[in-house]
Design a protein around this motif. Structure first.
Motif, PDB file in Angstrom:
ATOM      1  N   UNK A 195       0.820  -1.222   0.000  1.00  0.00           N
ATOM      2  CA  UNK A 195       0.000   0.000   0.000  1.00  0.00           C
ATOM      3  C   UNK A 195       0.842   1.256   0.000  1.00  0.00           C
ATOM      4  N   UNK A 196       0.224   2.341   0.465  1.00  0.00           N
ATOM      5  CA  UNK A 196       0.851   3.660   0.383  1.00  0.00           C
ATOM      6  C   UNK A 196       1.960   3.821   1.419  1.00  0.00           C
ATOM      7  N   UNK A 197       3.011   4.503   0.977  1.00  0.00           N
ATOM      8  CA  UNK A 197       4.029   4.940   1.921  1.00  0.00           C
ATOM      9  C   UNK A 197       3.614   6.312   2.422  1.00  0.00           C
ATOM     10  N   UNK A 198       3.342   6.474   3.719  1.00  0.00           N
ATOM     11  CA  UNK A 198       2.868   7.773   4.213  1.00  0.00           C
ATOM     12  C   UNK A 198       3.985   8.811   4.206  1.00  0.00           C
ATOM     13  N   UNK A 199       3.639  10.077   4.098  1.00  0.00           N
ATOM     14  CA  UNK A 199       4.665  11.130   4.146  1.00  0.00           C
ATOM     15  C   UNK A 199       5.222  11.291   5.561  1.00  0.00           C
ATOM     16  N   UNK A 200       6.427  11.841   5.628  1.00  0.00           N
ATOM     17  CA  UNK A 200       7.013  12.170   6.913  1.00  0.00           C
ATOM     18  C   UNK A 200       7.492  10.988   7.713  1.00  0.00           C
ATOM     19  N   UNK A 201       7.971   9.941   7.044  1.00  0.00           N
ATOM     20  CA  UNK A 201       8.496   8.776   7.771  1.00  0.00           C
ATOM     21  C   UNK A 201       9.748   9.137   8.567  1.00  0.00           C
ATOM     22  N   UNK A 202      10.433  10.165   8.151  1.00  0.00           N
ATOM     23  CA  UNK A 202      11.611  10.665   8.870  1.00  0.00           C
ATOM     24  C   UNK A 202      11.763  12.133   8.525  1.00  0.00           C
ATOM     25  N   UNK A 203      12.589  12.838   9.283  1.00  0.00           N
ATOM     26  CA  UNK A 203      12.783  14.265   9.005  1.00  0.00           C
ATOM     27  C   UNK A 203      14.163  14.688   9.500  1.00  0.00           C
ATOM     28  N   UNK A 204      14.564  15.859   9.061  1.00  0.00           N
ATOM     29  CA  UNK A 204      15.801  16.433   9.547  1.00  0.00           C
ATOM     30  C   UNK A 204      17.013  15.567   9.310  1.00  0.00           C
ATOM     31  N   UNK A 205      17.822  15.424  10.338  1.00  0.00           N
ATOM     32  CA  UNK A 205      19.077  14.678  10.220  1.00  0.00           C
ATOM     33  C   UNK A 205      18.826  13.208   9.920  1.00  0.00           C
ATOM     34  N   UNK A 206      17.734  12.661  10.465  1.00  0.00           N
ATOM     35  CA  UNK A 206      17.409  11.259  10.214  1.00  0.00           C
ATOM     36  C   UNK A 206      17.130  11.000   8.745  1.00  0.00           C
ATOM     37  N   UNK A 207      16.355  11.871   8.116  1.00  0.00           N
ATOM     38  CA  UNK A 207      16.067  11.730   6.694  1.00  0.00           C
ATOM     39  C   UNK A 207      17.341  11.857   5.871  1.00  0.00           C
ATOM     40  N   UNK A 208      18.217  12.769   6.275  1.00  0.00           N
ATOM     41  CA  UNK A 208      19.486  12.952   5.570  1.00  0.00           C
ATOM     42  C   UNK A 208      20.327  11.682   5.637  1.00  0.00           C
ATOM     43  N   UNK A 209      20.384  11.050   6.793  1.00  0.00           N
ATOM     44  CA  UNK A 209      21.163   9.822   6.941  1.00  0.00           C
ATOM     45  C   UNK A 209      20.610   8.707   6.050  1.00  0.00           C
ATOM     46  N   UNK A 210      19.288   8.562   6.054  1.00  0.00           N
ATOM     47  CA  UNK A 210      18.657   7.519   5.232  1.00  0.00           C
ATOM     48  C   UNK A 210      18.948   7.763   3.751  1.00  0.00           C
ATOM     49  N   UNK A 211      18.744   8.989   3.300  1.00  0.00           N
ATOM     50  CA  UNK A 211      18.929   9.321   1.892  1.00  0.00           C
ATOM     51  C   UNK A 211      20.380   9.125   1.461  1.00  0.00           C
ATOM     52  N   UNK A 212      21.287   9.549   2.298  1.00  0.00           N
ATOM     53  CA  UNK A 212      22.715   9.414   1.965  1.00  0.00           C
ATOM     54  C   UNK A 212      23.103   7.950   1.853  1.00  0.00           C
ATOM     55  N   UNK A 213      22.633   7.122   2.778  1.00  0.00           N
ATOM     56  CA  UNK A 213      22.991   5.700   2.787  1.00  0.00           C
ATOM     57  C   UNK A 213      22.407   4.977   1.576  1.00  0.00           C
ATOM     58  N   UNK A 214      21.135   5.224   1.257  1.00  0.00           N
ATOM     59  CA  UNK A 214      20.503   4.548   0.116  1.00  0.00           C
ATOM     60  C   UNK A 214      21.136   5.005  -1.198  1.00  0.00           C
ATOM     61  N   UNK A 215      21.306   6.341  -1.356  1.00  0.00           N
ATOM     62  CA  UNK A 215      21.886   6.873  -2.591  1.00  0.00           C
ATOM     63  C   UNK A 215      23.329   6.404  -2.778  1.00  0.00           C
ATOM     64  N   UNK A 216      24.011   6.094  -1.690  1.00  0.00           N
ATOM     65  CA  UNK A 216      25.389   5.623  -1.766  1.00  0.00           C
ATOM     66  C   UNK A 216      25.519   4.144  -2.058  1.00  0.00           C
ATOM     67  N   UNK A 217      24.402   3.485  -2.345  1.00  0.00           N
ATOM     68  CA  UNK A 217      24.460   2.063  -2.683  1.00  0.00           C
ATOM     69  C   UNK A 217      24.198   1.139  -1.523  1.00  0.00           C
ATOM     70  N   UNK A 218      23.729   1.682  -0.397  1.00  0.00           N
ATOM     71  CA  UNK A 218      23.392   0.883   0.781  1.00  0.00           C
ATOM     72  C   UNK A 218      24.588   0.043   1.240  1.00  0.00           C
ATOM     73  N   UNK A 219      25.749   0.678   1.274  1.00  0.00           N
ATOM     74  CA  UNK A 219      26.968  -0.004   1.677  1.00  0.00           C
ATOM     75  C   UNK A 219      27.258   0.247   3.150  1.00  0.00           C
ATOM     76  N   UNK A 220      27.834  -0.734   3.799  1.00  0.00           N
ATOM     77  CA  UNK A 220      28.139  -0.584   5.210  1.00  0.00           C
ATOM     78  C   UNK A 220      26.905  -0.743   6.079  1.00  0.00           C
ATOM     79  N   UNK A 221      27.033  -0.339   7.309  1.00  0.00           N
ATOM     80  CA  UNK A 221      25.946  -0.493   8.272  1.00  0.00           C
ATOM     81  C   UNK A 221      24.857   0.547   8.028  1.00  0.00           C
ATOM     82  N   UNK A 222      23.615   0.098   8.058  1.00  0.00           N
ATOM     83  CA  UNK A 222      22.488   1.014   7.845  1.00  0.00           C
ATOM     84  C   UNK A 222      22.311   1.915   9.051  1.00  0.00           C
TER      85      UNK A 222
END
Length: 295
Positions: A195-222
């Motif tokens: 189903x739908x992914x709701x908005x606002x699952x993370x914000x601020x520094x947390x969202x930045x960490x998630x985005x950086x890790x996924x965009x970087x190929x999901x390498x290393x520890x999540x």
């Protein structure tokens, strides 16, 4: 009146001769629909001229008769006269013709170029699927590249890099900006089982960490914040066997979903390609995208 009738007959004959001169070869065709069309054209000419002469004569000679209705608008009244018999006959005849055309006439039971094209496409697709029932990975990549260059390259570019960022860069699964946008706004257009992914699952520094890790190929520890994502996408990000979107790579299910539902982008909405590609072509396109540099 006699002069009008003679003139009308001459006009009808002239129009019929002109019509036959332009499209008379229709009578030489084996398709009876062409003959019916020509006869219909003659009938329209005759009826149009006859009707015009009738009402021109009435305008010149007839006077209003009948019972005047009580209502009037600015001194203009209406007579309670029945509809013209000719009009009523033509109206009923039109309904009868419609029923004939809908249930018995062309094109419901006759030759159709569109129908022939659709049959030939289905036949060709069936032959294609049979011929490439078990293609090798190399064959799928080569086939996928051909599909990509024809169907996808006009927006994503022949190098799949998105033409100066105007469409998604397909040499990488997701960019950091795309991930941040989806985290902020949610997603619900590809029809996944989760189903739908709701908005606002993370914000601020947390969202930045998630985005950086996924965009970087999901390498290393999540990052710890990815736990909110893994509940649907899985710890490896591969979508839990098609239950949610694969955010790690271009798997077959993701490509099929995007092609079926389309996708919004910076230069507009990617249309649905549902029915335009065979299952093998969709699989081949996914293989090709996974083979691109940066995957």
């Amino acid at each position: 009146m006699k002069k009008m009738v003679i003139g009308g007959i001459i006009l009808v004959v002239a129009l019929m001769v002109g019509t036959y001169f332009v499209a008379g070869d229709a009578f030489q065709s084996d398709d009876y629909i062409n003959s019916l069309t020509m006869i219909g054209a003659f009938a329209i000419i005759a009826i149009t001229v006859a009707t015009a002469l009738k009402y021109i004569n009435q305008i010149k000679n007839d006077t209003a008769t009948g019972e005047l209705a009580e209502e009037s608008w600015d001194g203009i009244g209406e007579f309670k006269n029945p509809i013209p018999s000719g009009w009523g006959i033509i109206f009923i005849g039109t309904i009868i013709w419609m029923v004939w055309y809908w249930f018995f006439g062309y094109p419901t039971t006759q030759f159709s170029q569109i129908g022939q094209y659709n049959e030939e496409v289905l036949e060709s697709n069936a032959k294609f699927e049979k011929a490439w029932k078990n293609p090798s990975d190399d064959t799928l990549v080569a086939m996928g590249e051909s599909v990509f260059l024809v169907q996808c390259a006009p927006c994503h570019g022949v190098d799949a890099e998105g033409i100066d960022g105007k469409a998604q860069d397909l040499t990488h699964r997701l960019s950091k900006a795309q991930i941040l946008y989806t985290i902020k706004n949610g997603s619900n257009h590809l029809g996944y089982t989760m189903g739908a992914m709701p908005p606002g699952m993370a914000s601020g520094e947390g969202a930045e960490k998630i985005a950086t890790w996924i965009a970087g190929g999901m390498k290393g520890e999540a990052p710890a914040e990815f736990a909110a994502c893994s509940s649907c996408h899985g710890a490896d990000g591969k979508g839990m066997n098609g239950m949610a979107a694969n955010i790690a790579e271009y798997d077959d299910t993701l490509i099929q979903k995007v092609l079926e539902h389309g996708k919004k982008g910076e230069i507009g909405t990617m249309p649905s390609f549902k029915g335009r590609l065979t299952d093998t072509q969709v699989k081949a396109l996914a293989h090709f995208l996974r083979s691109l540099k940066g995957e």
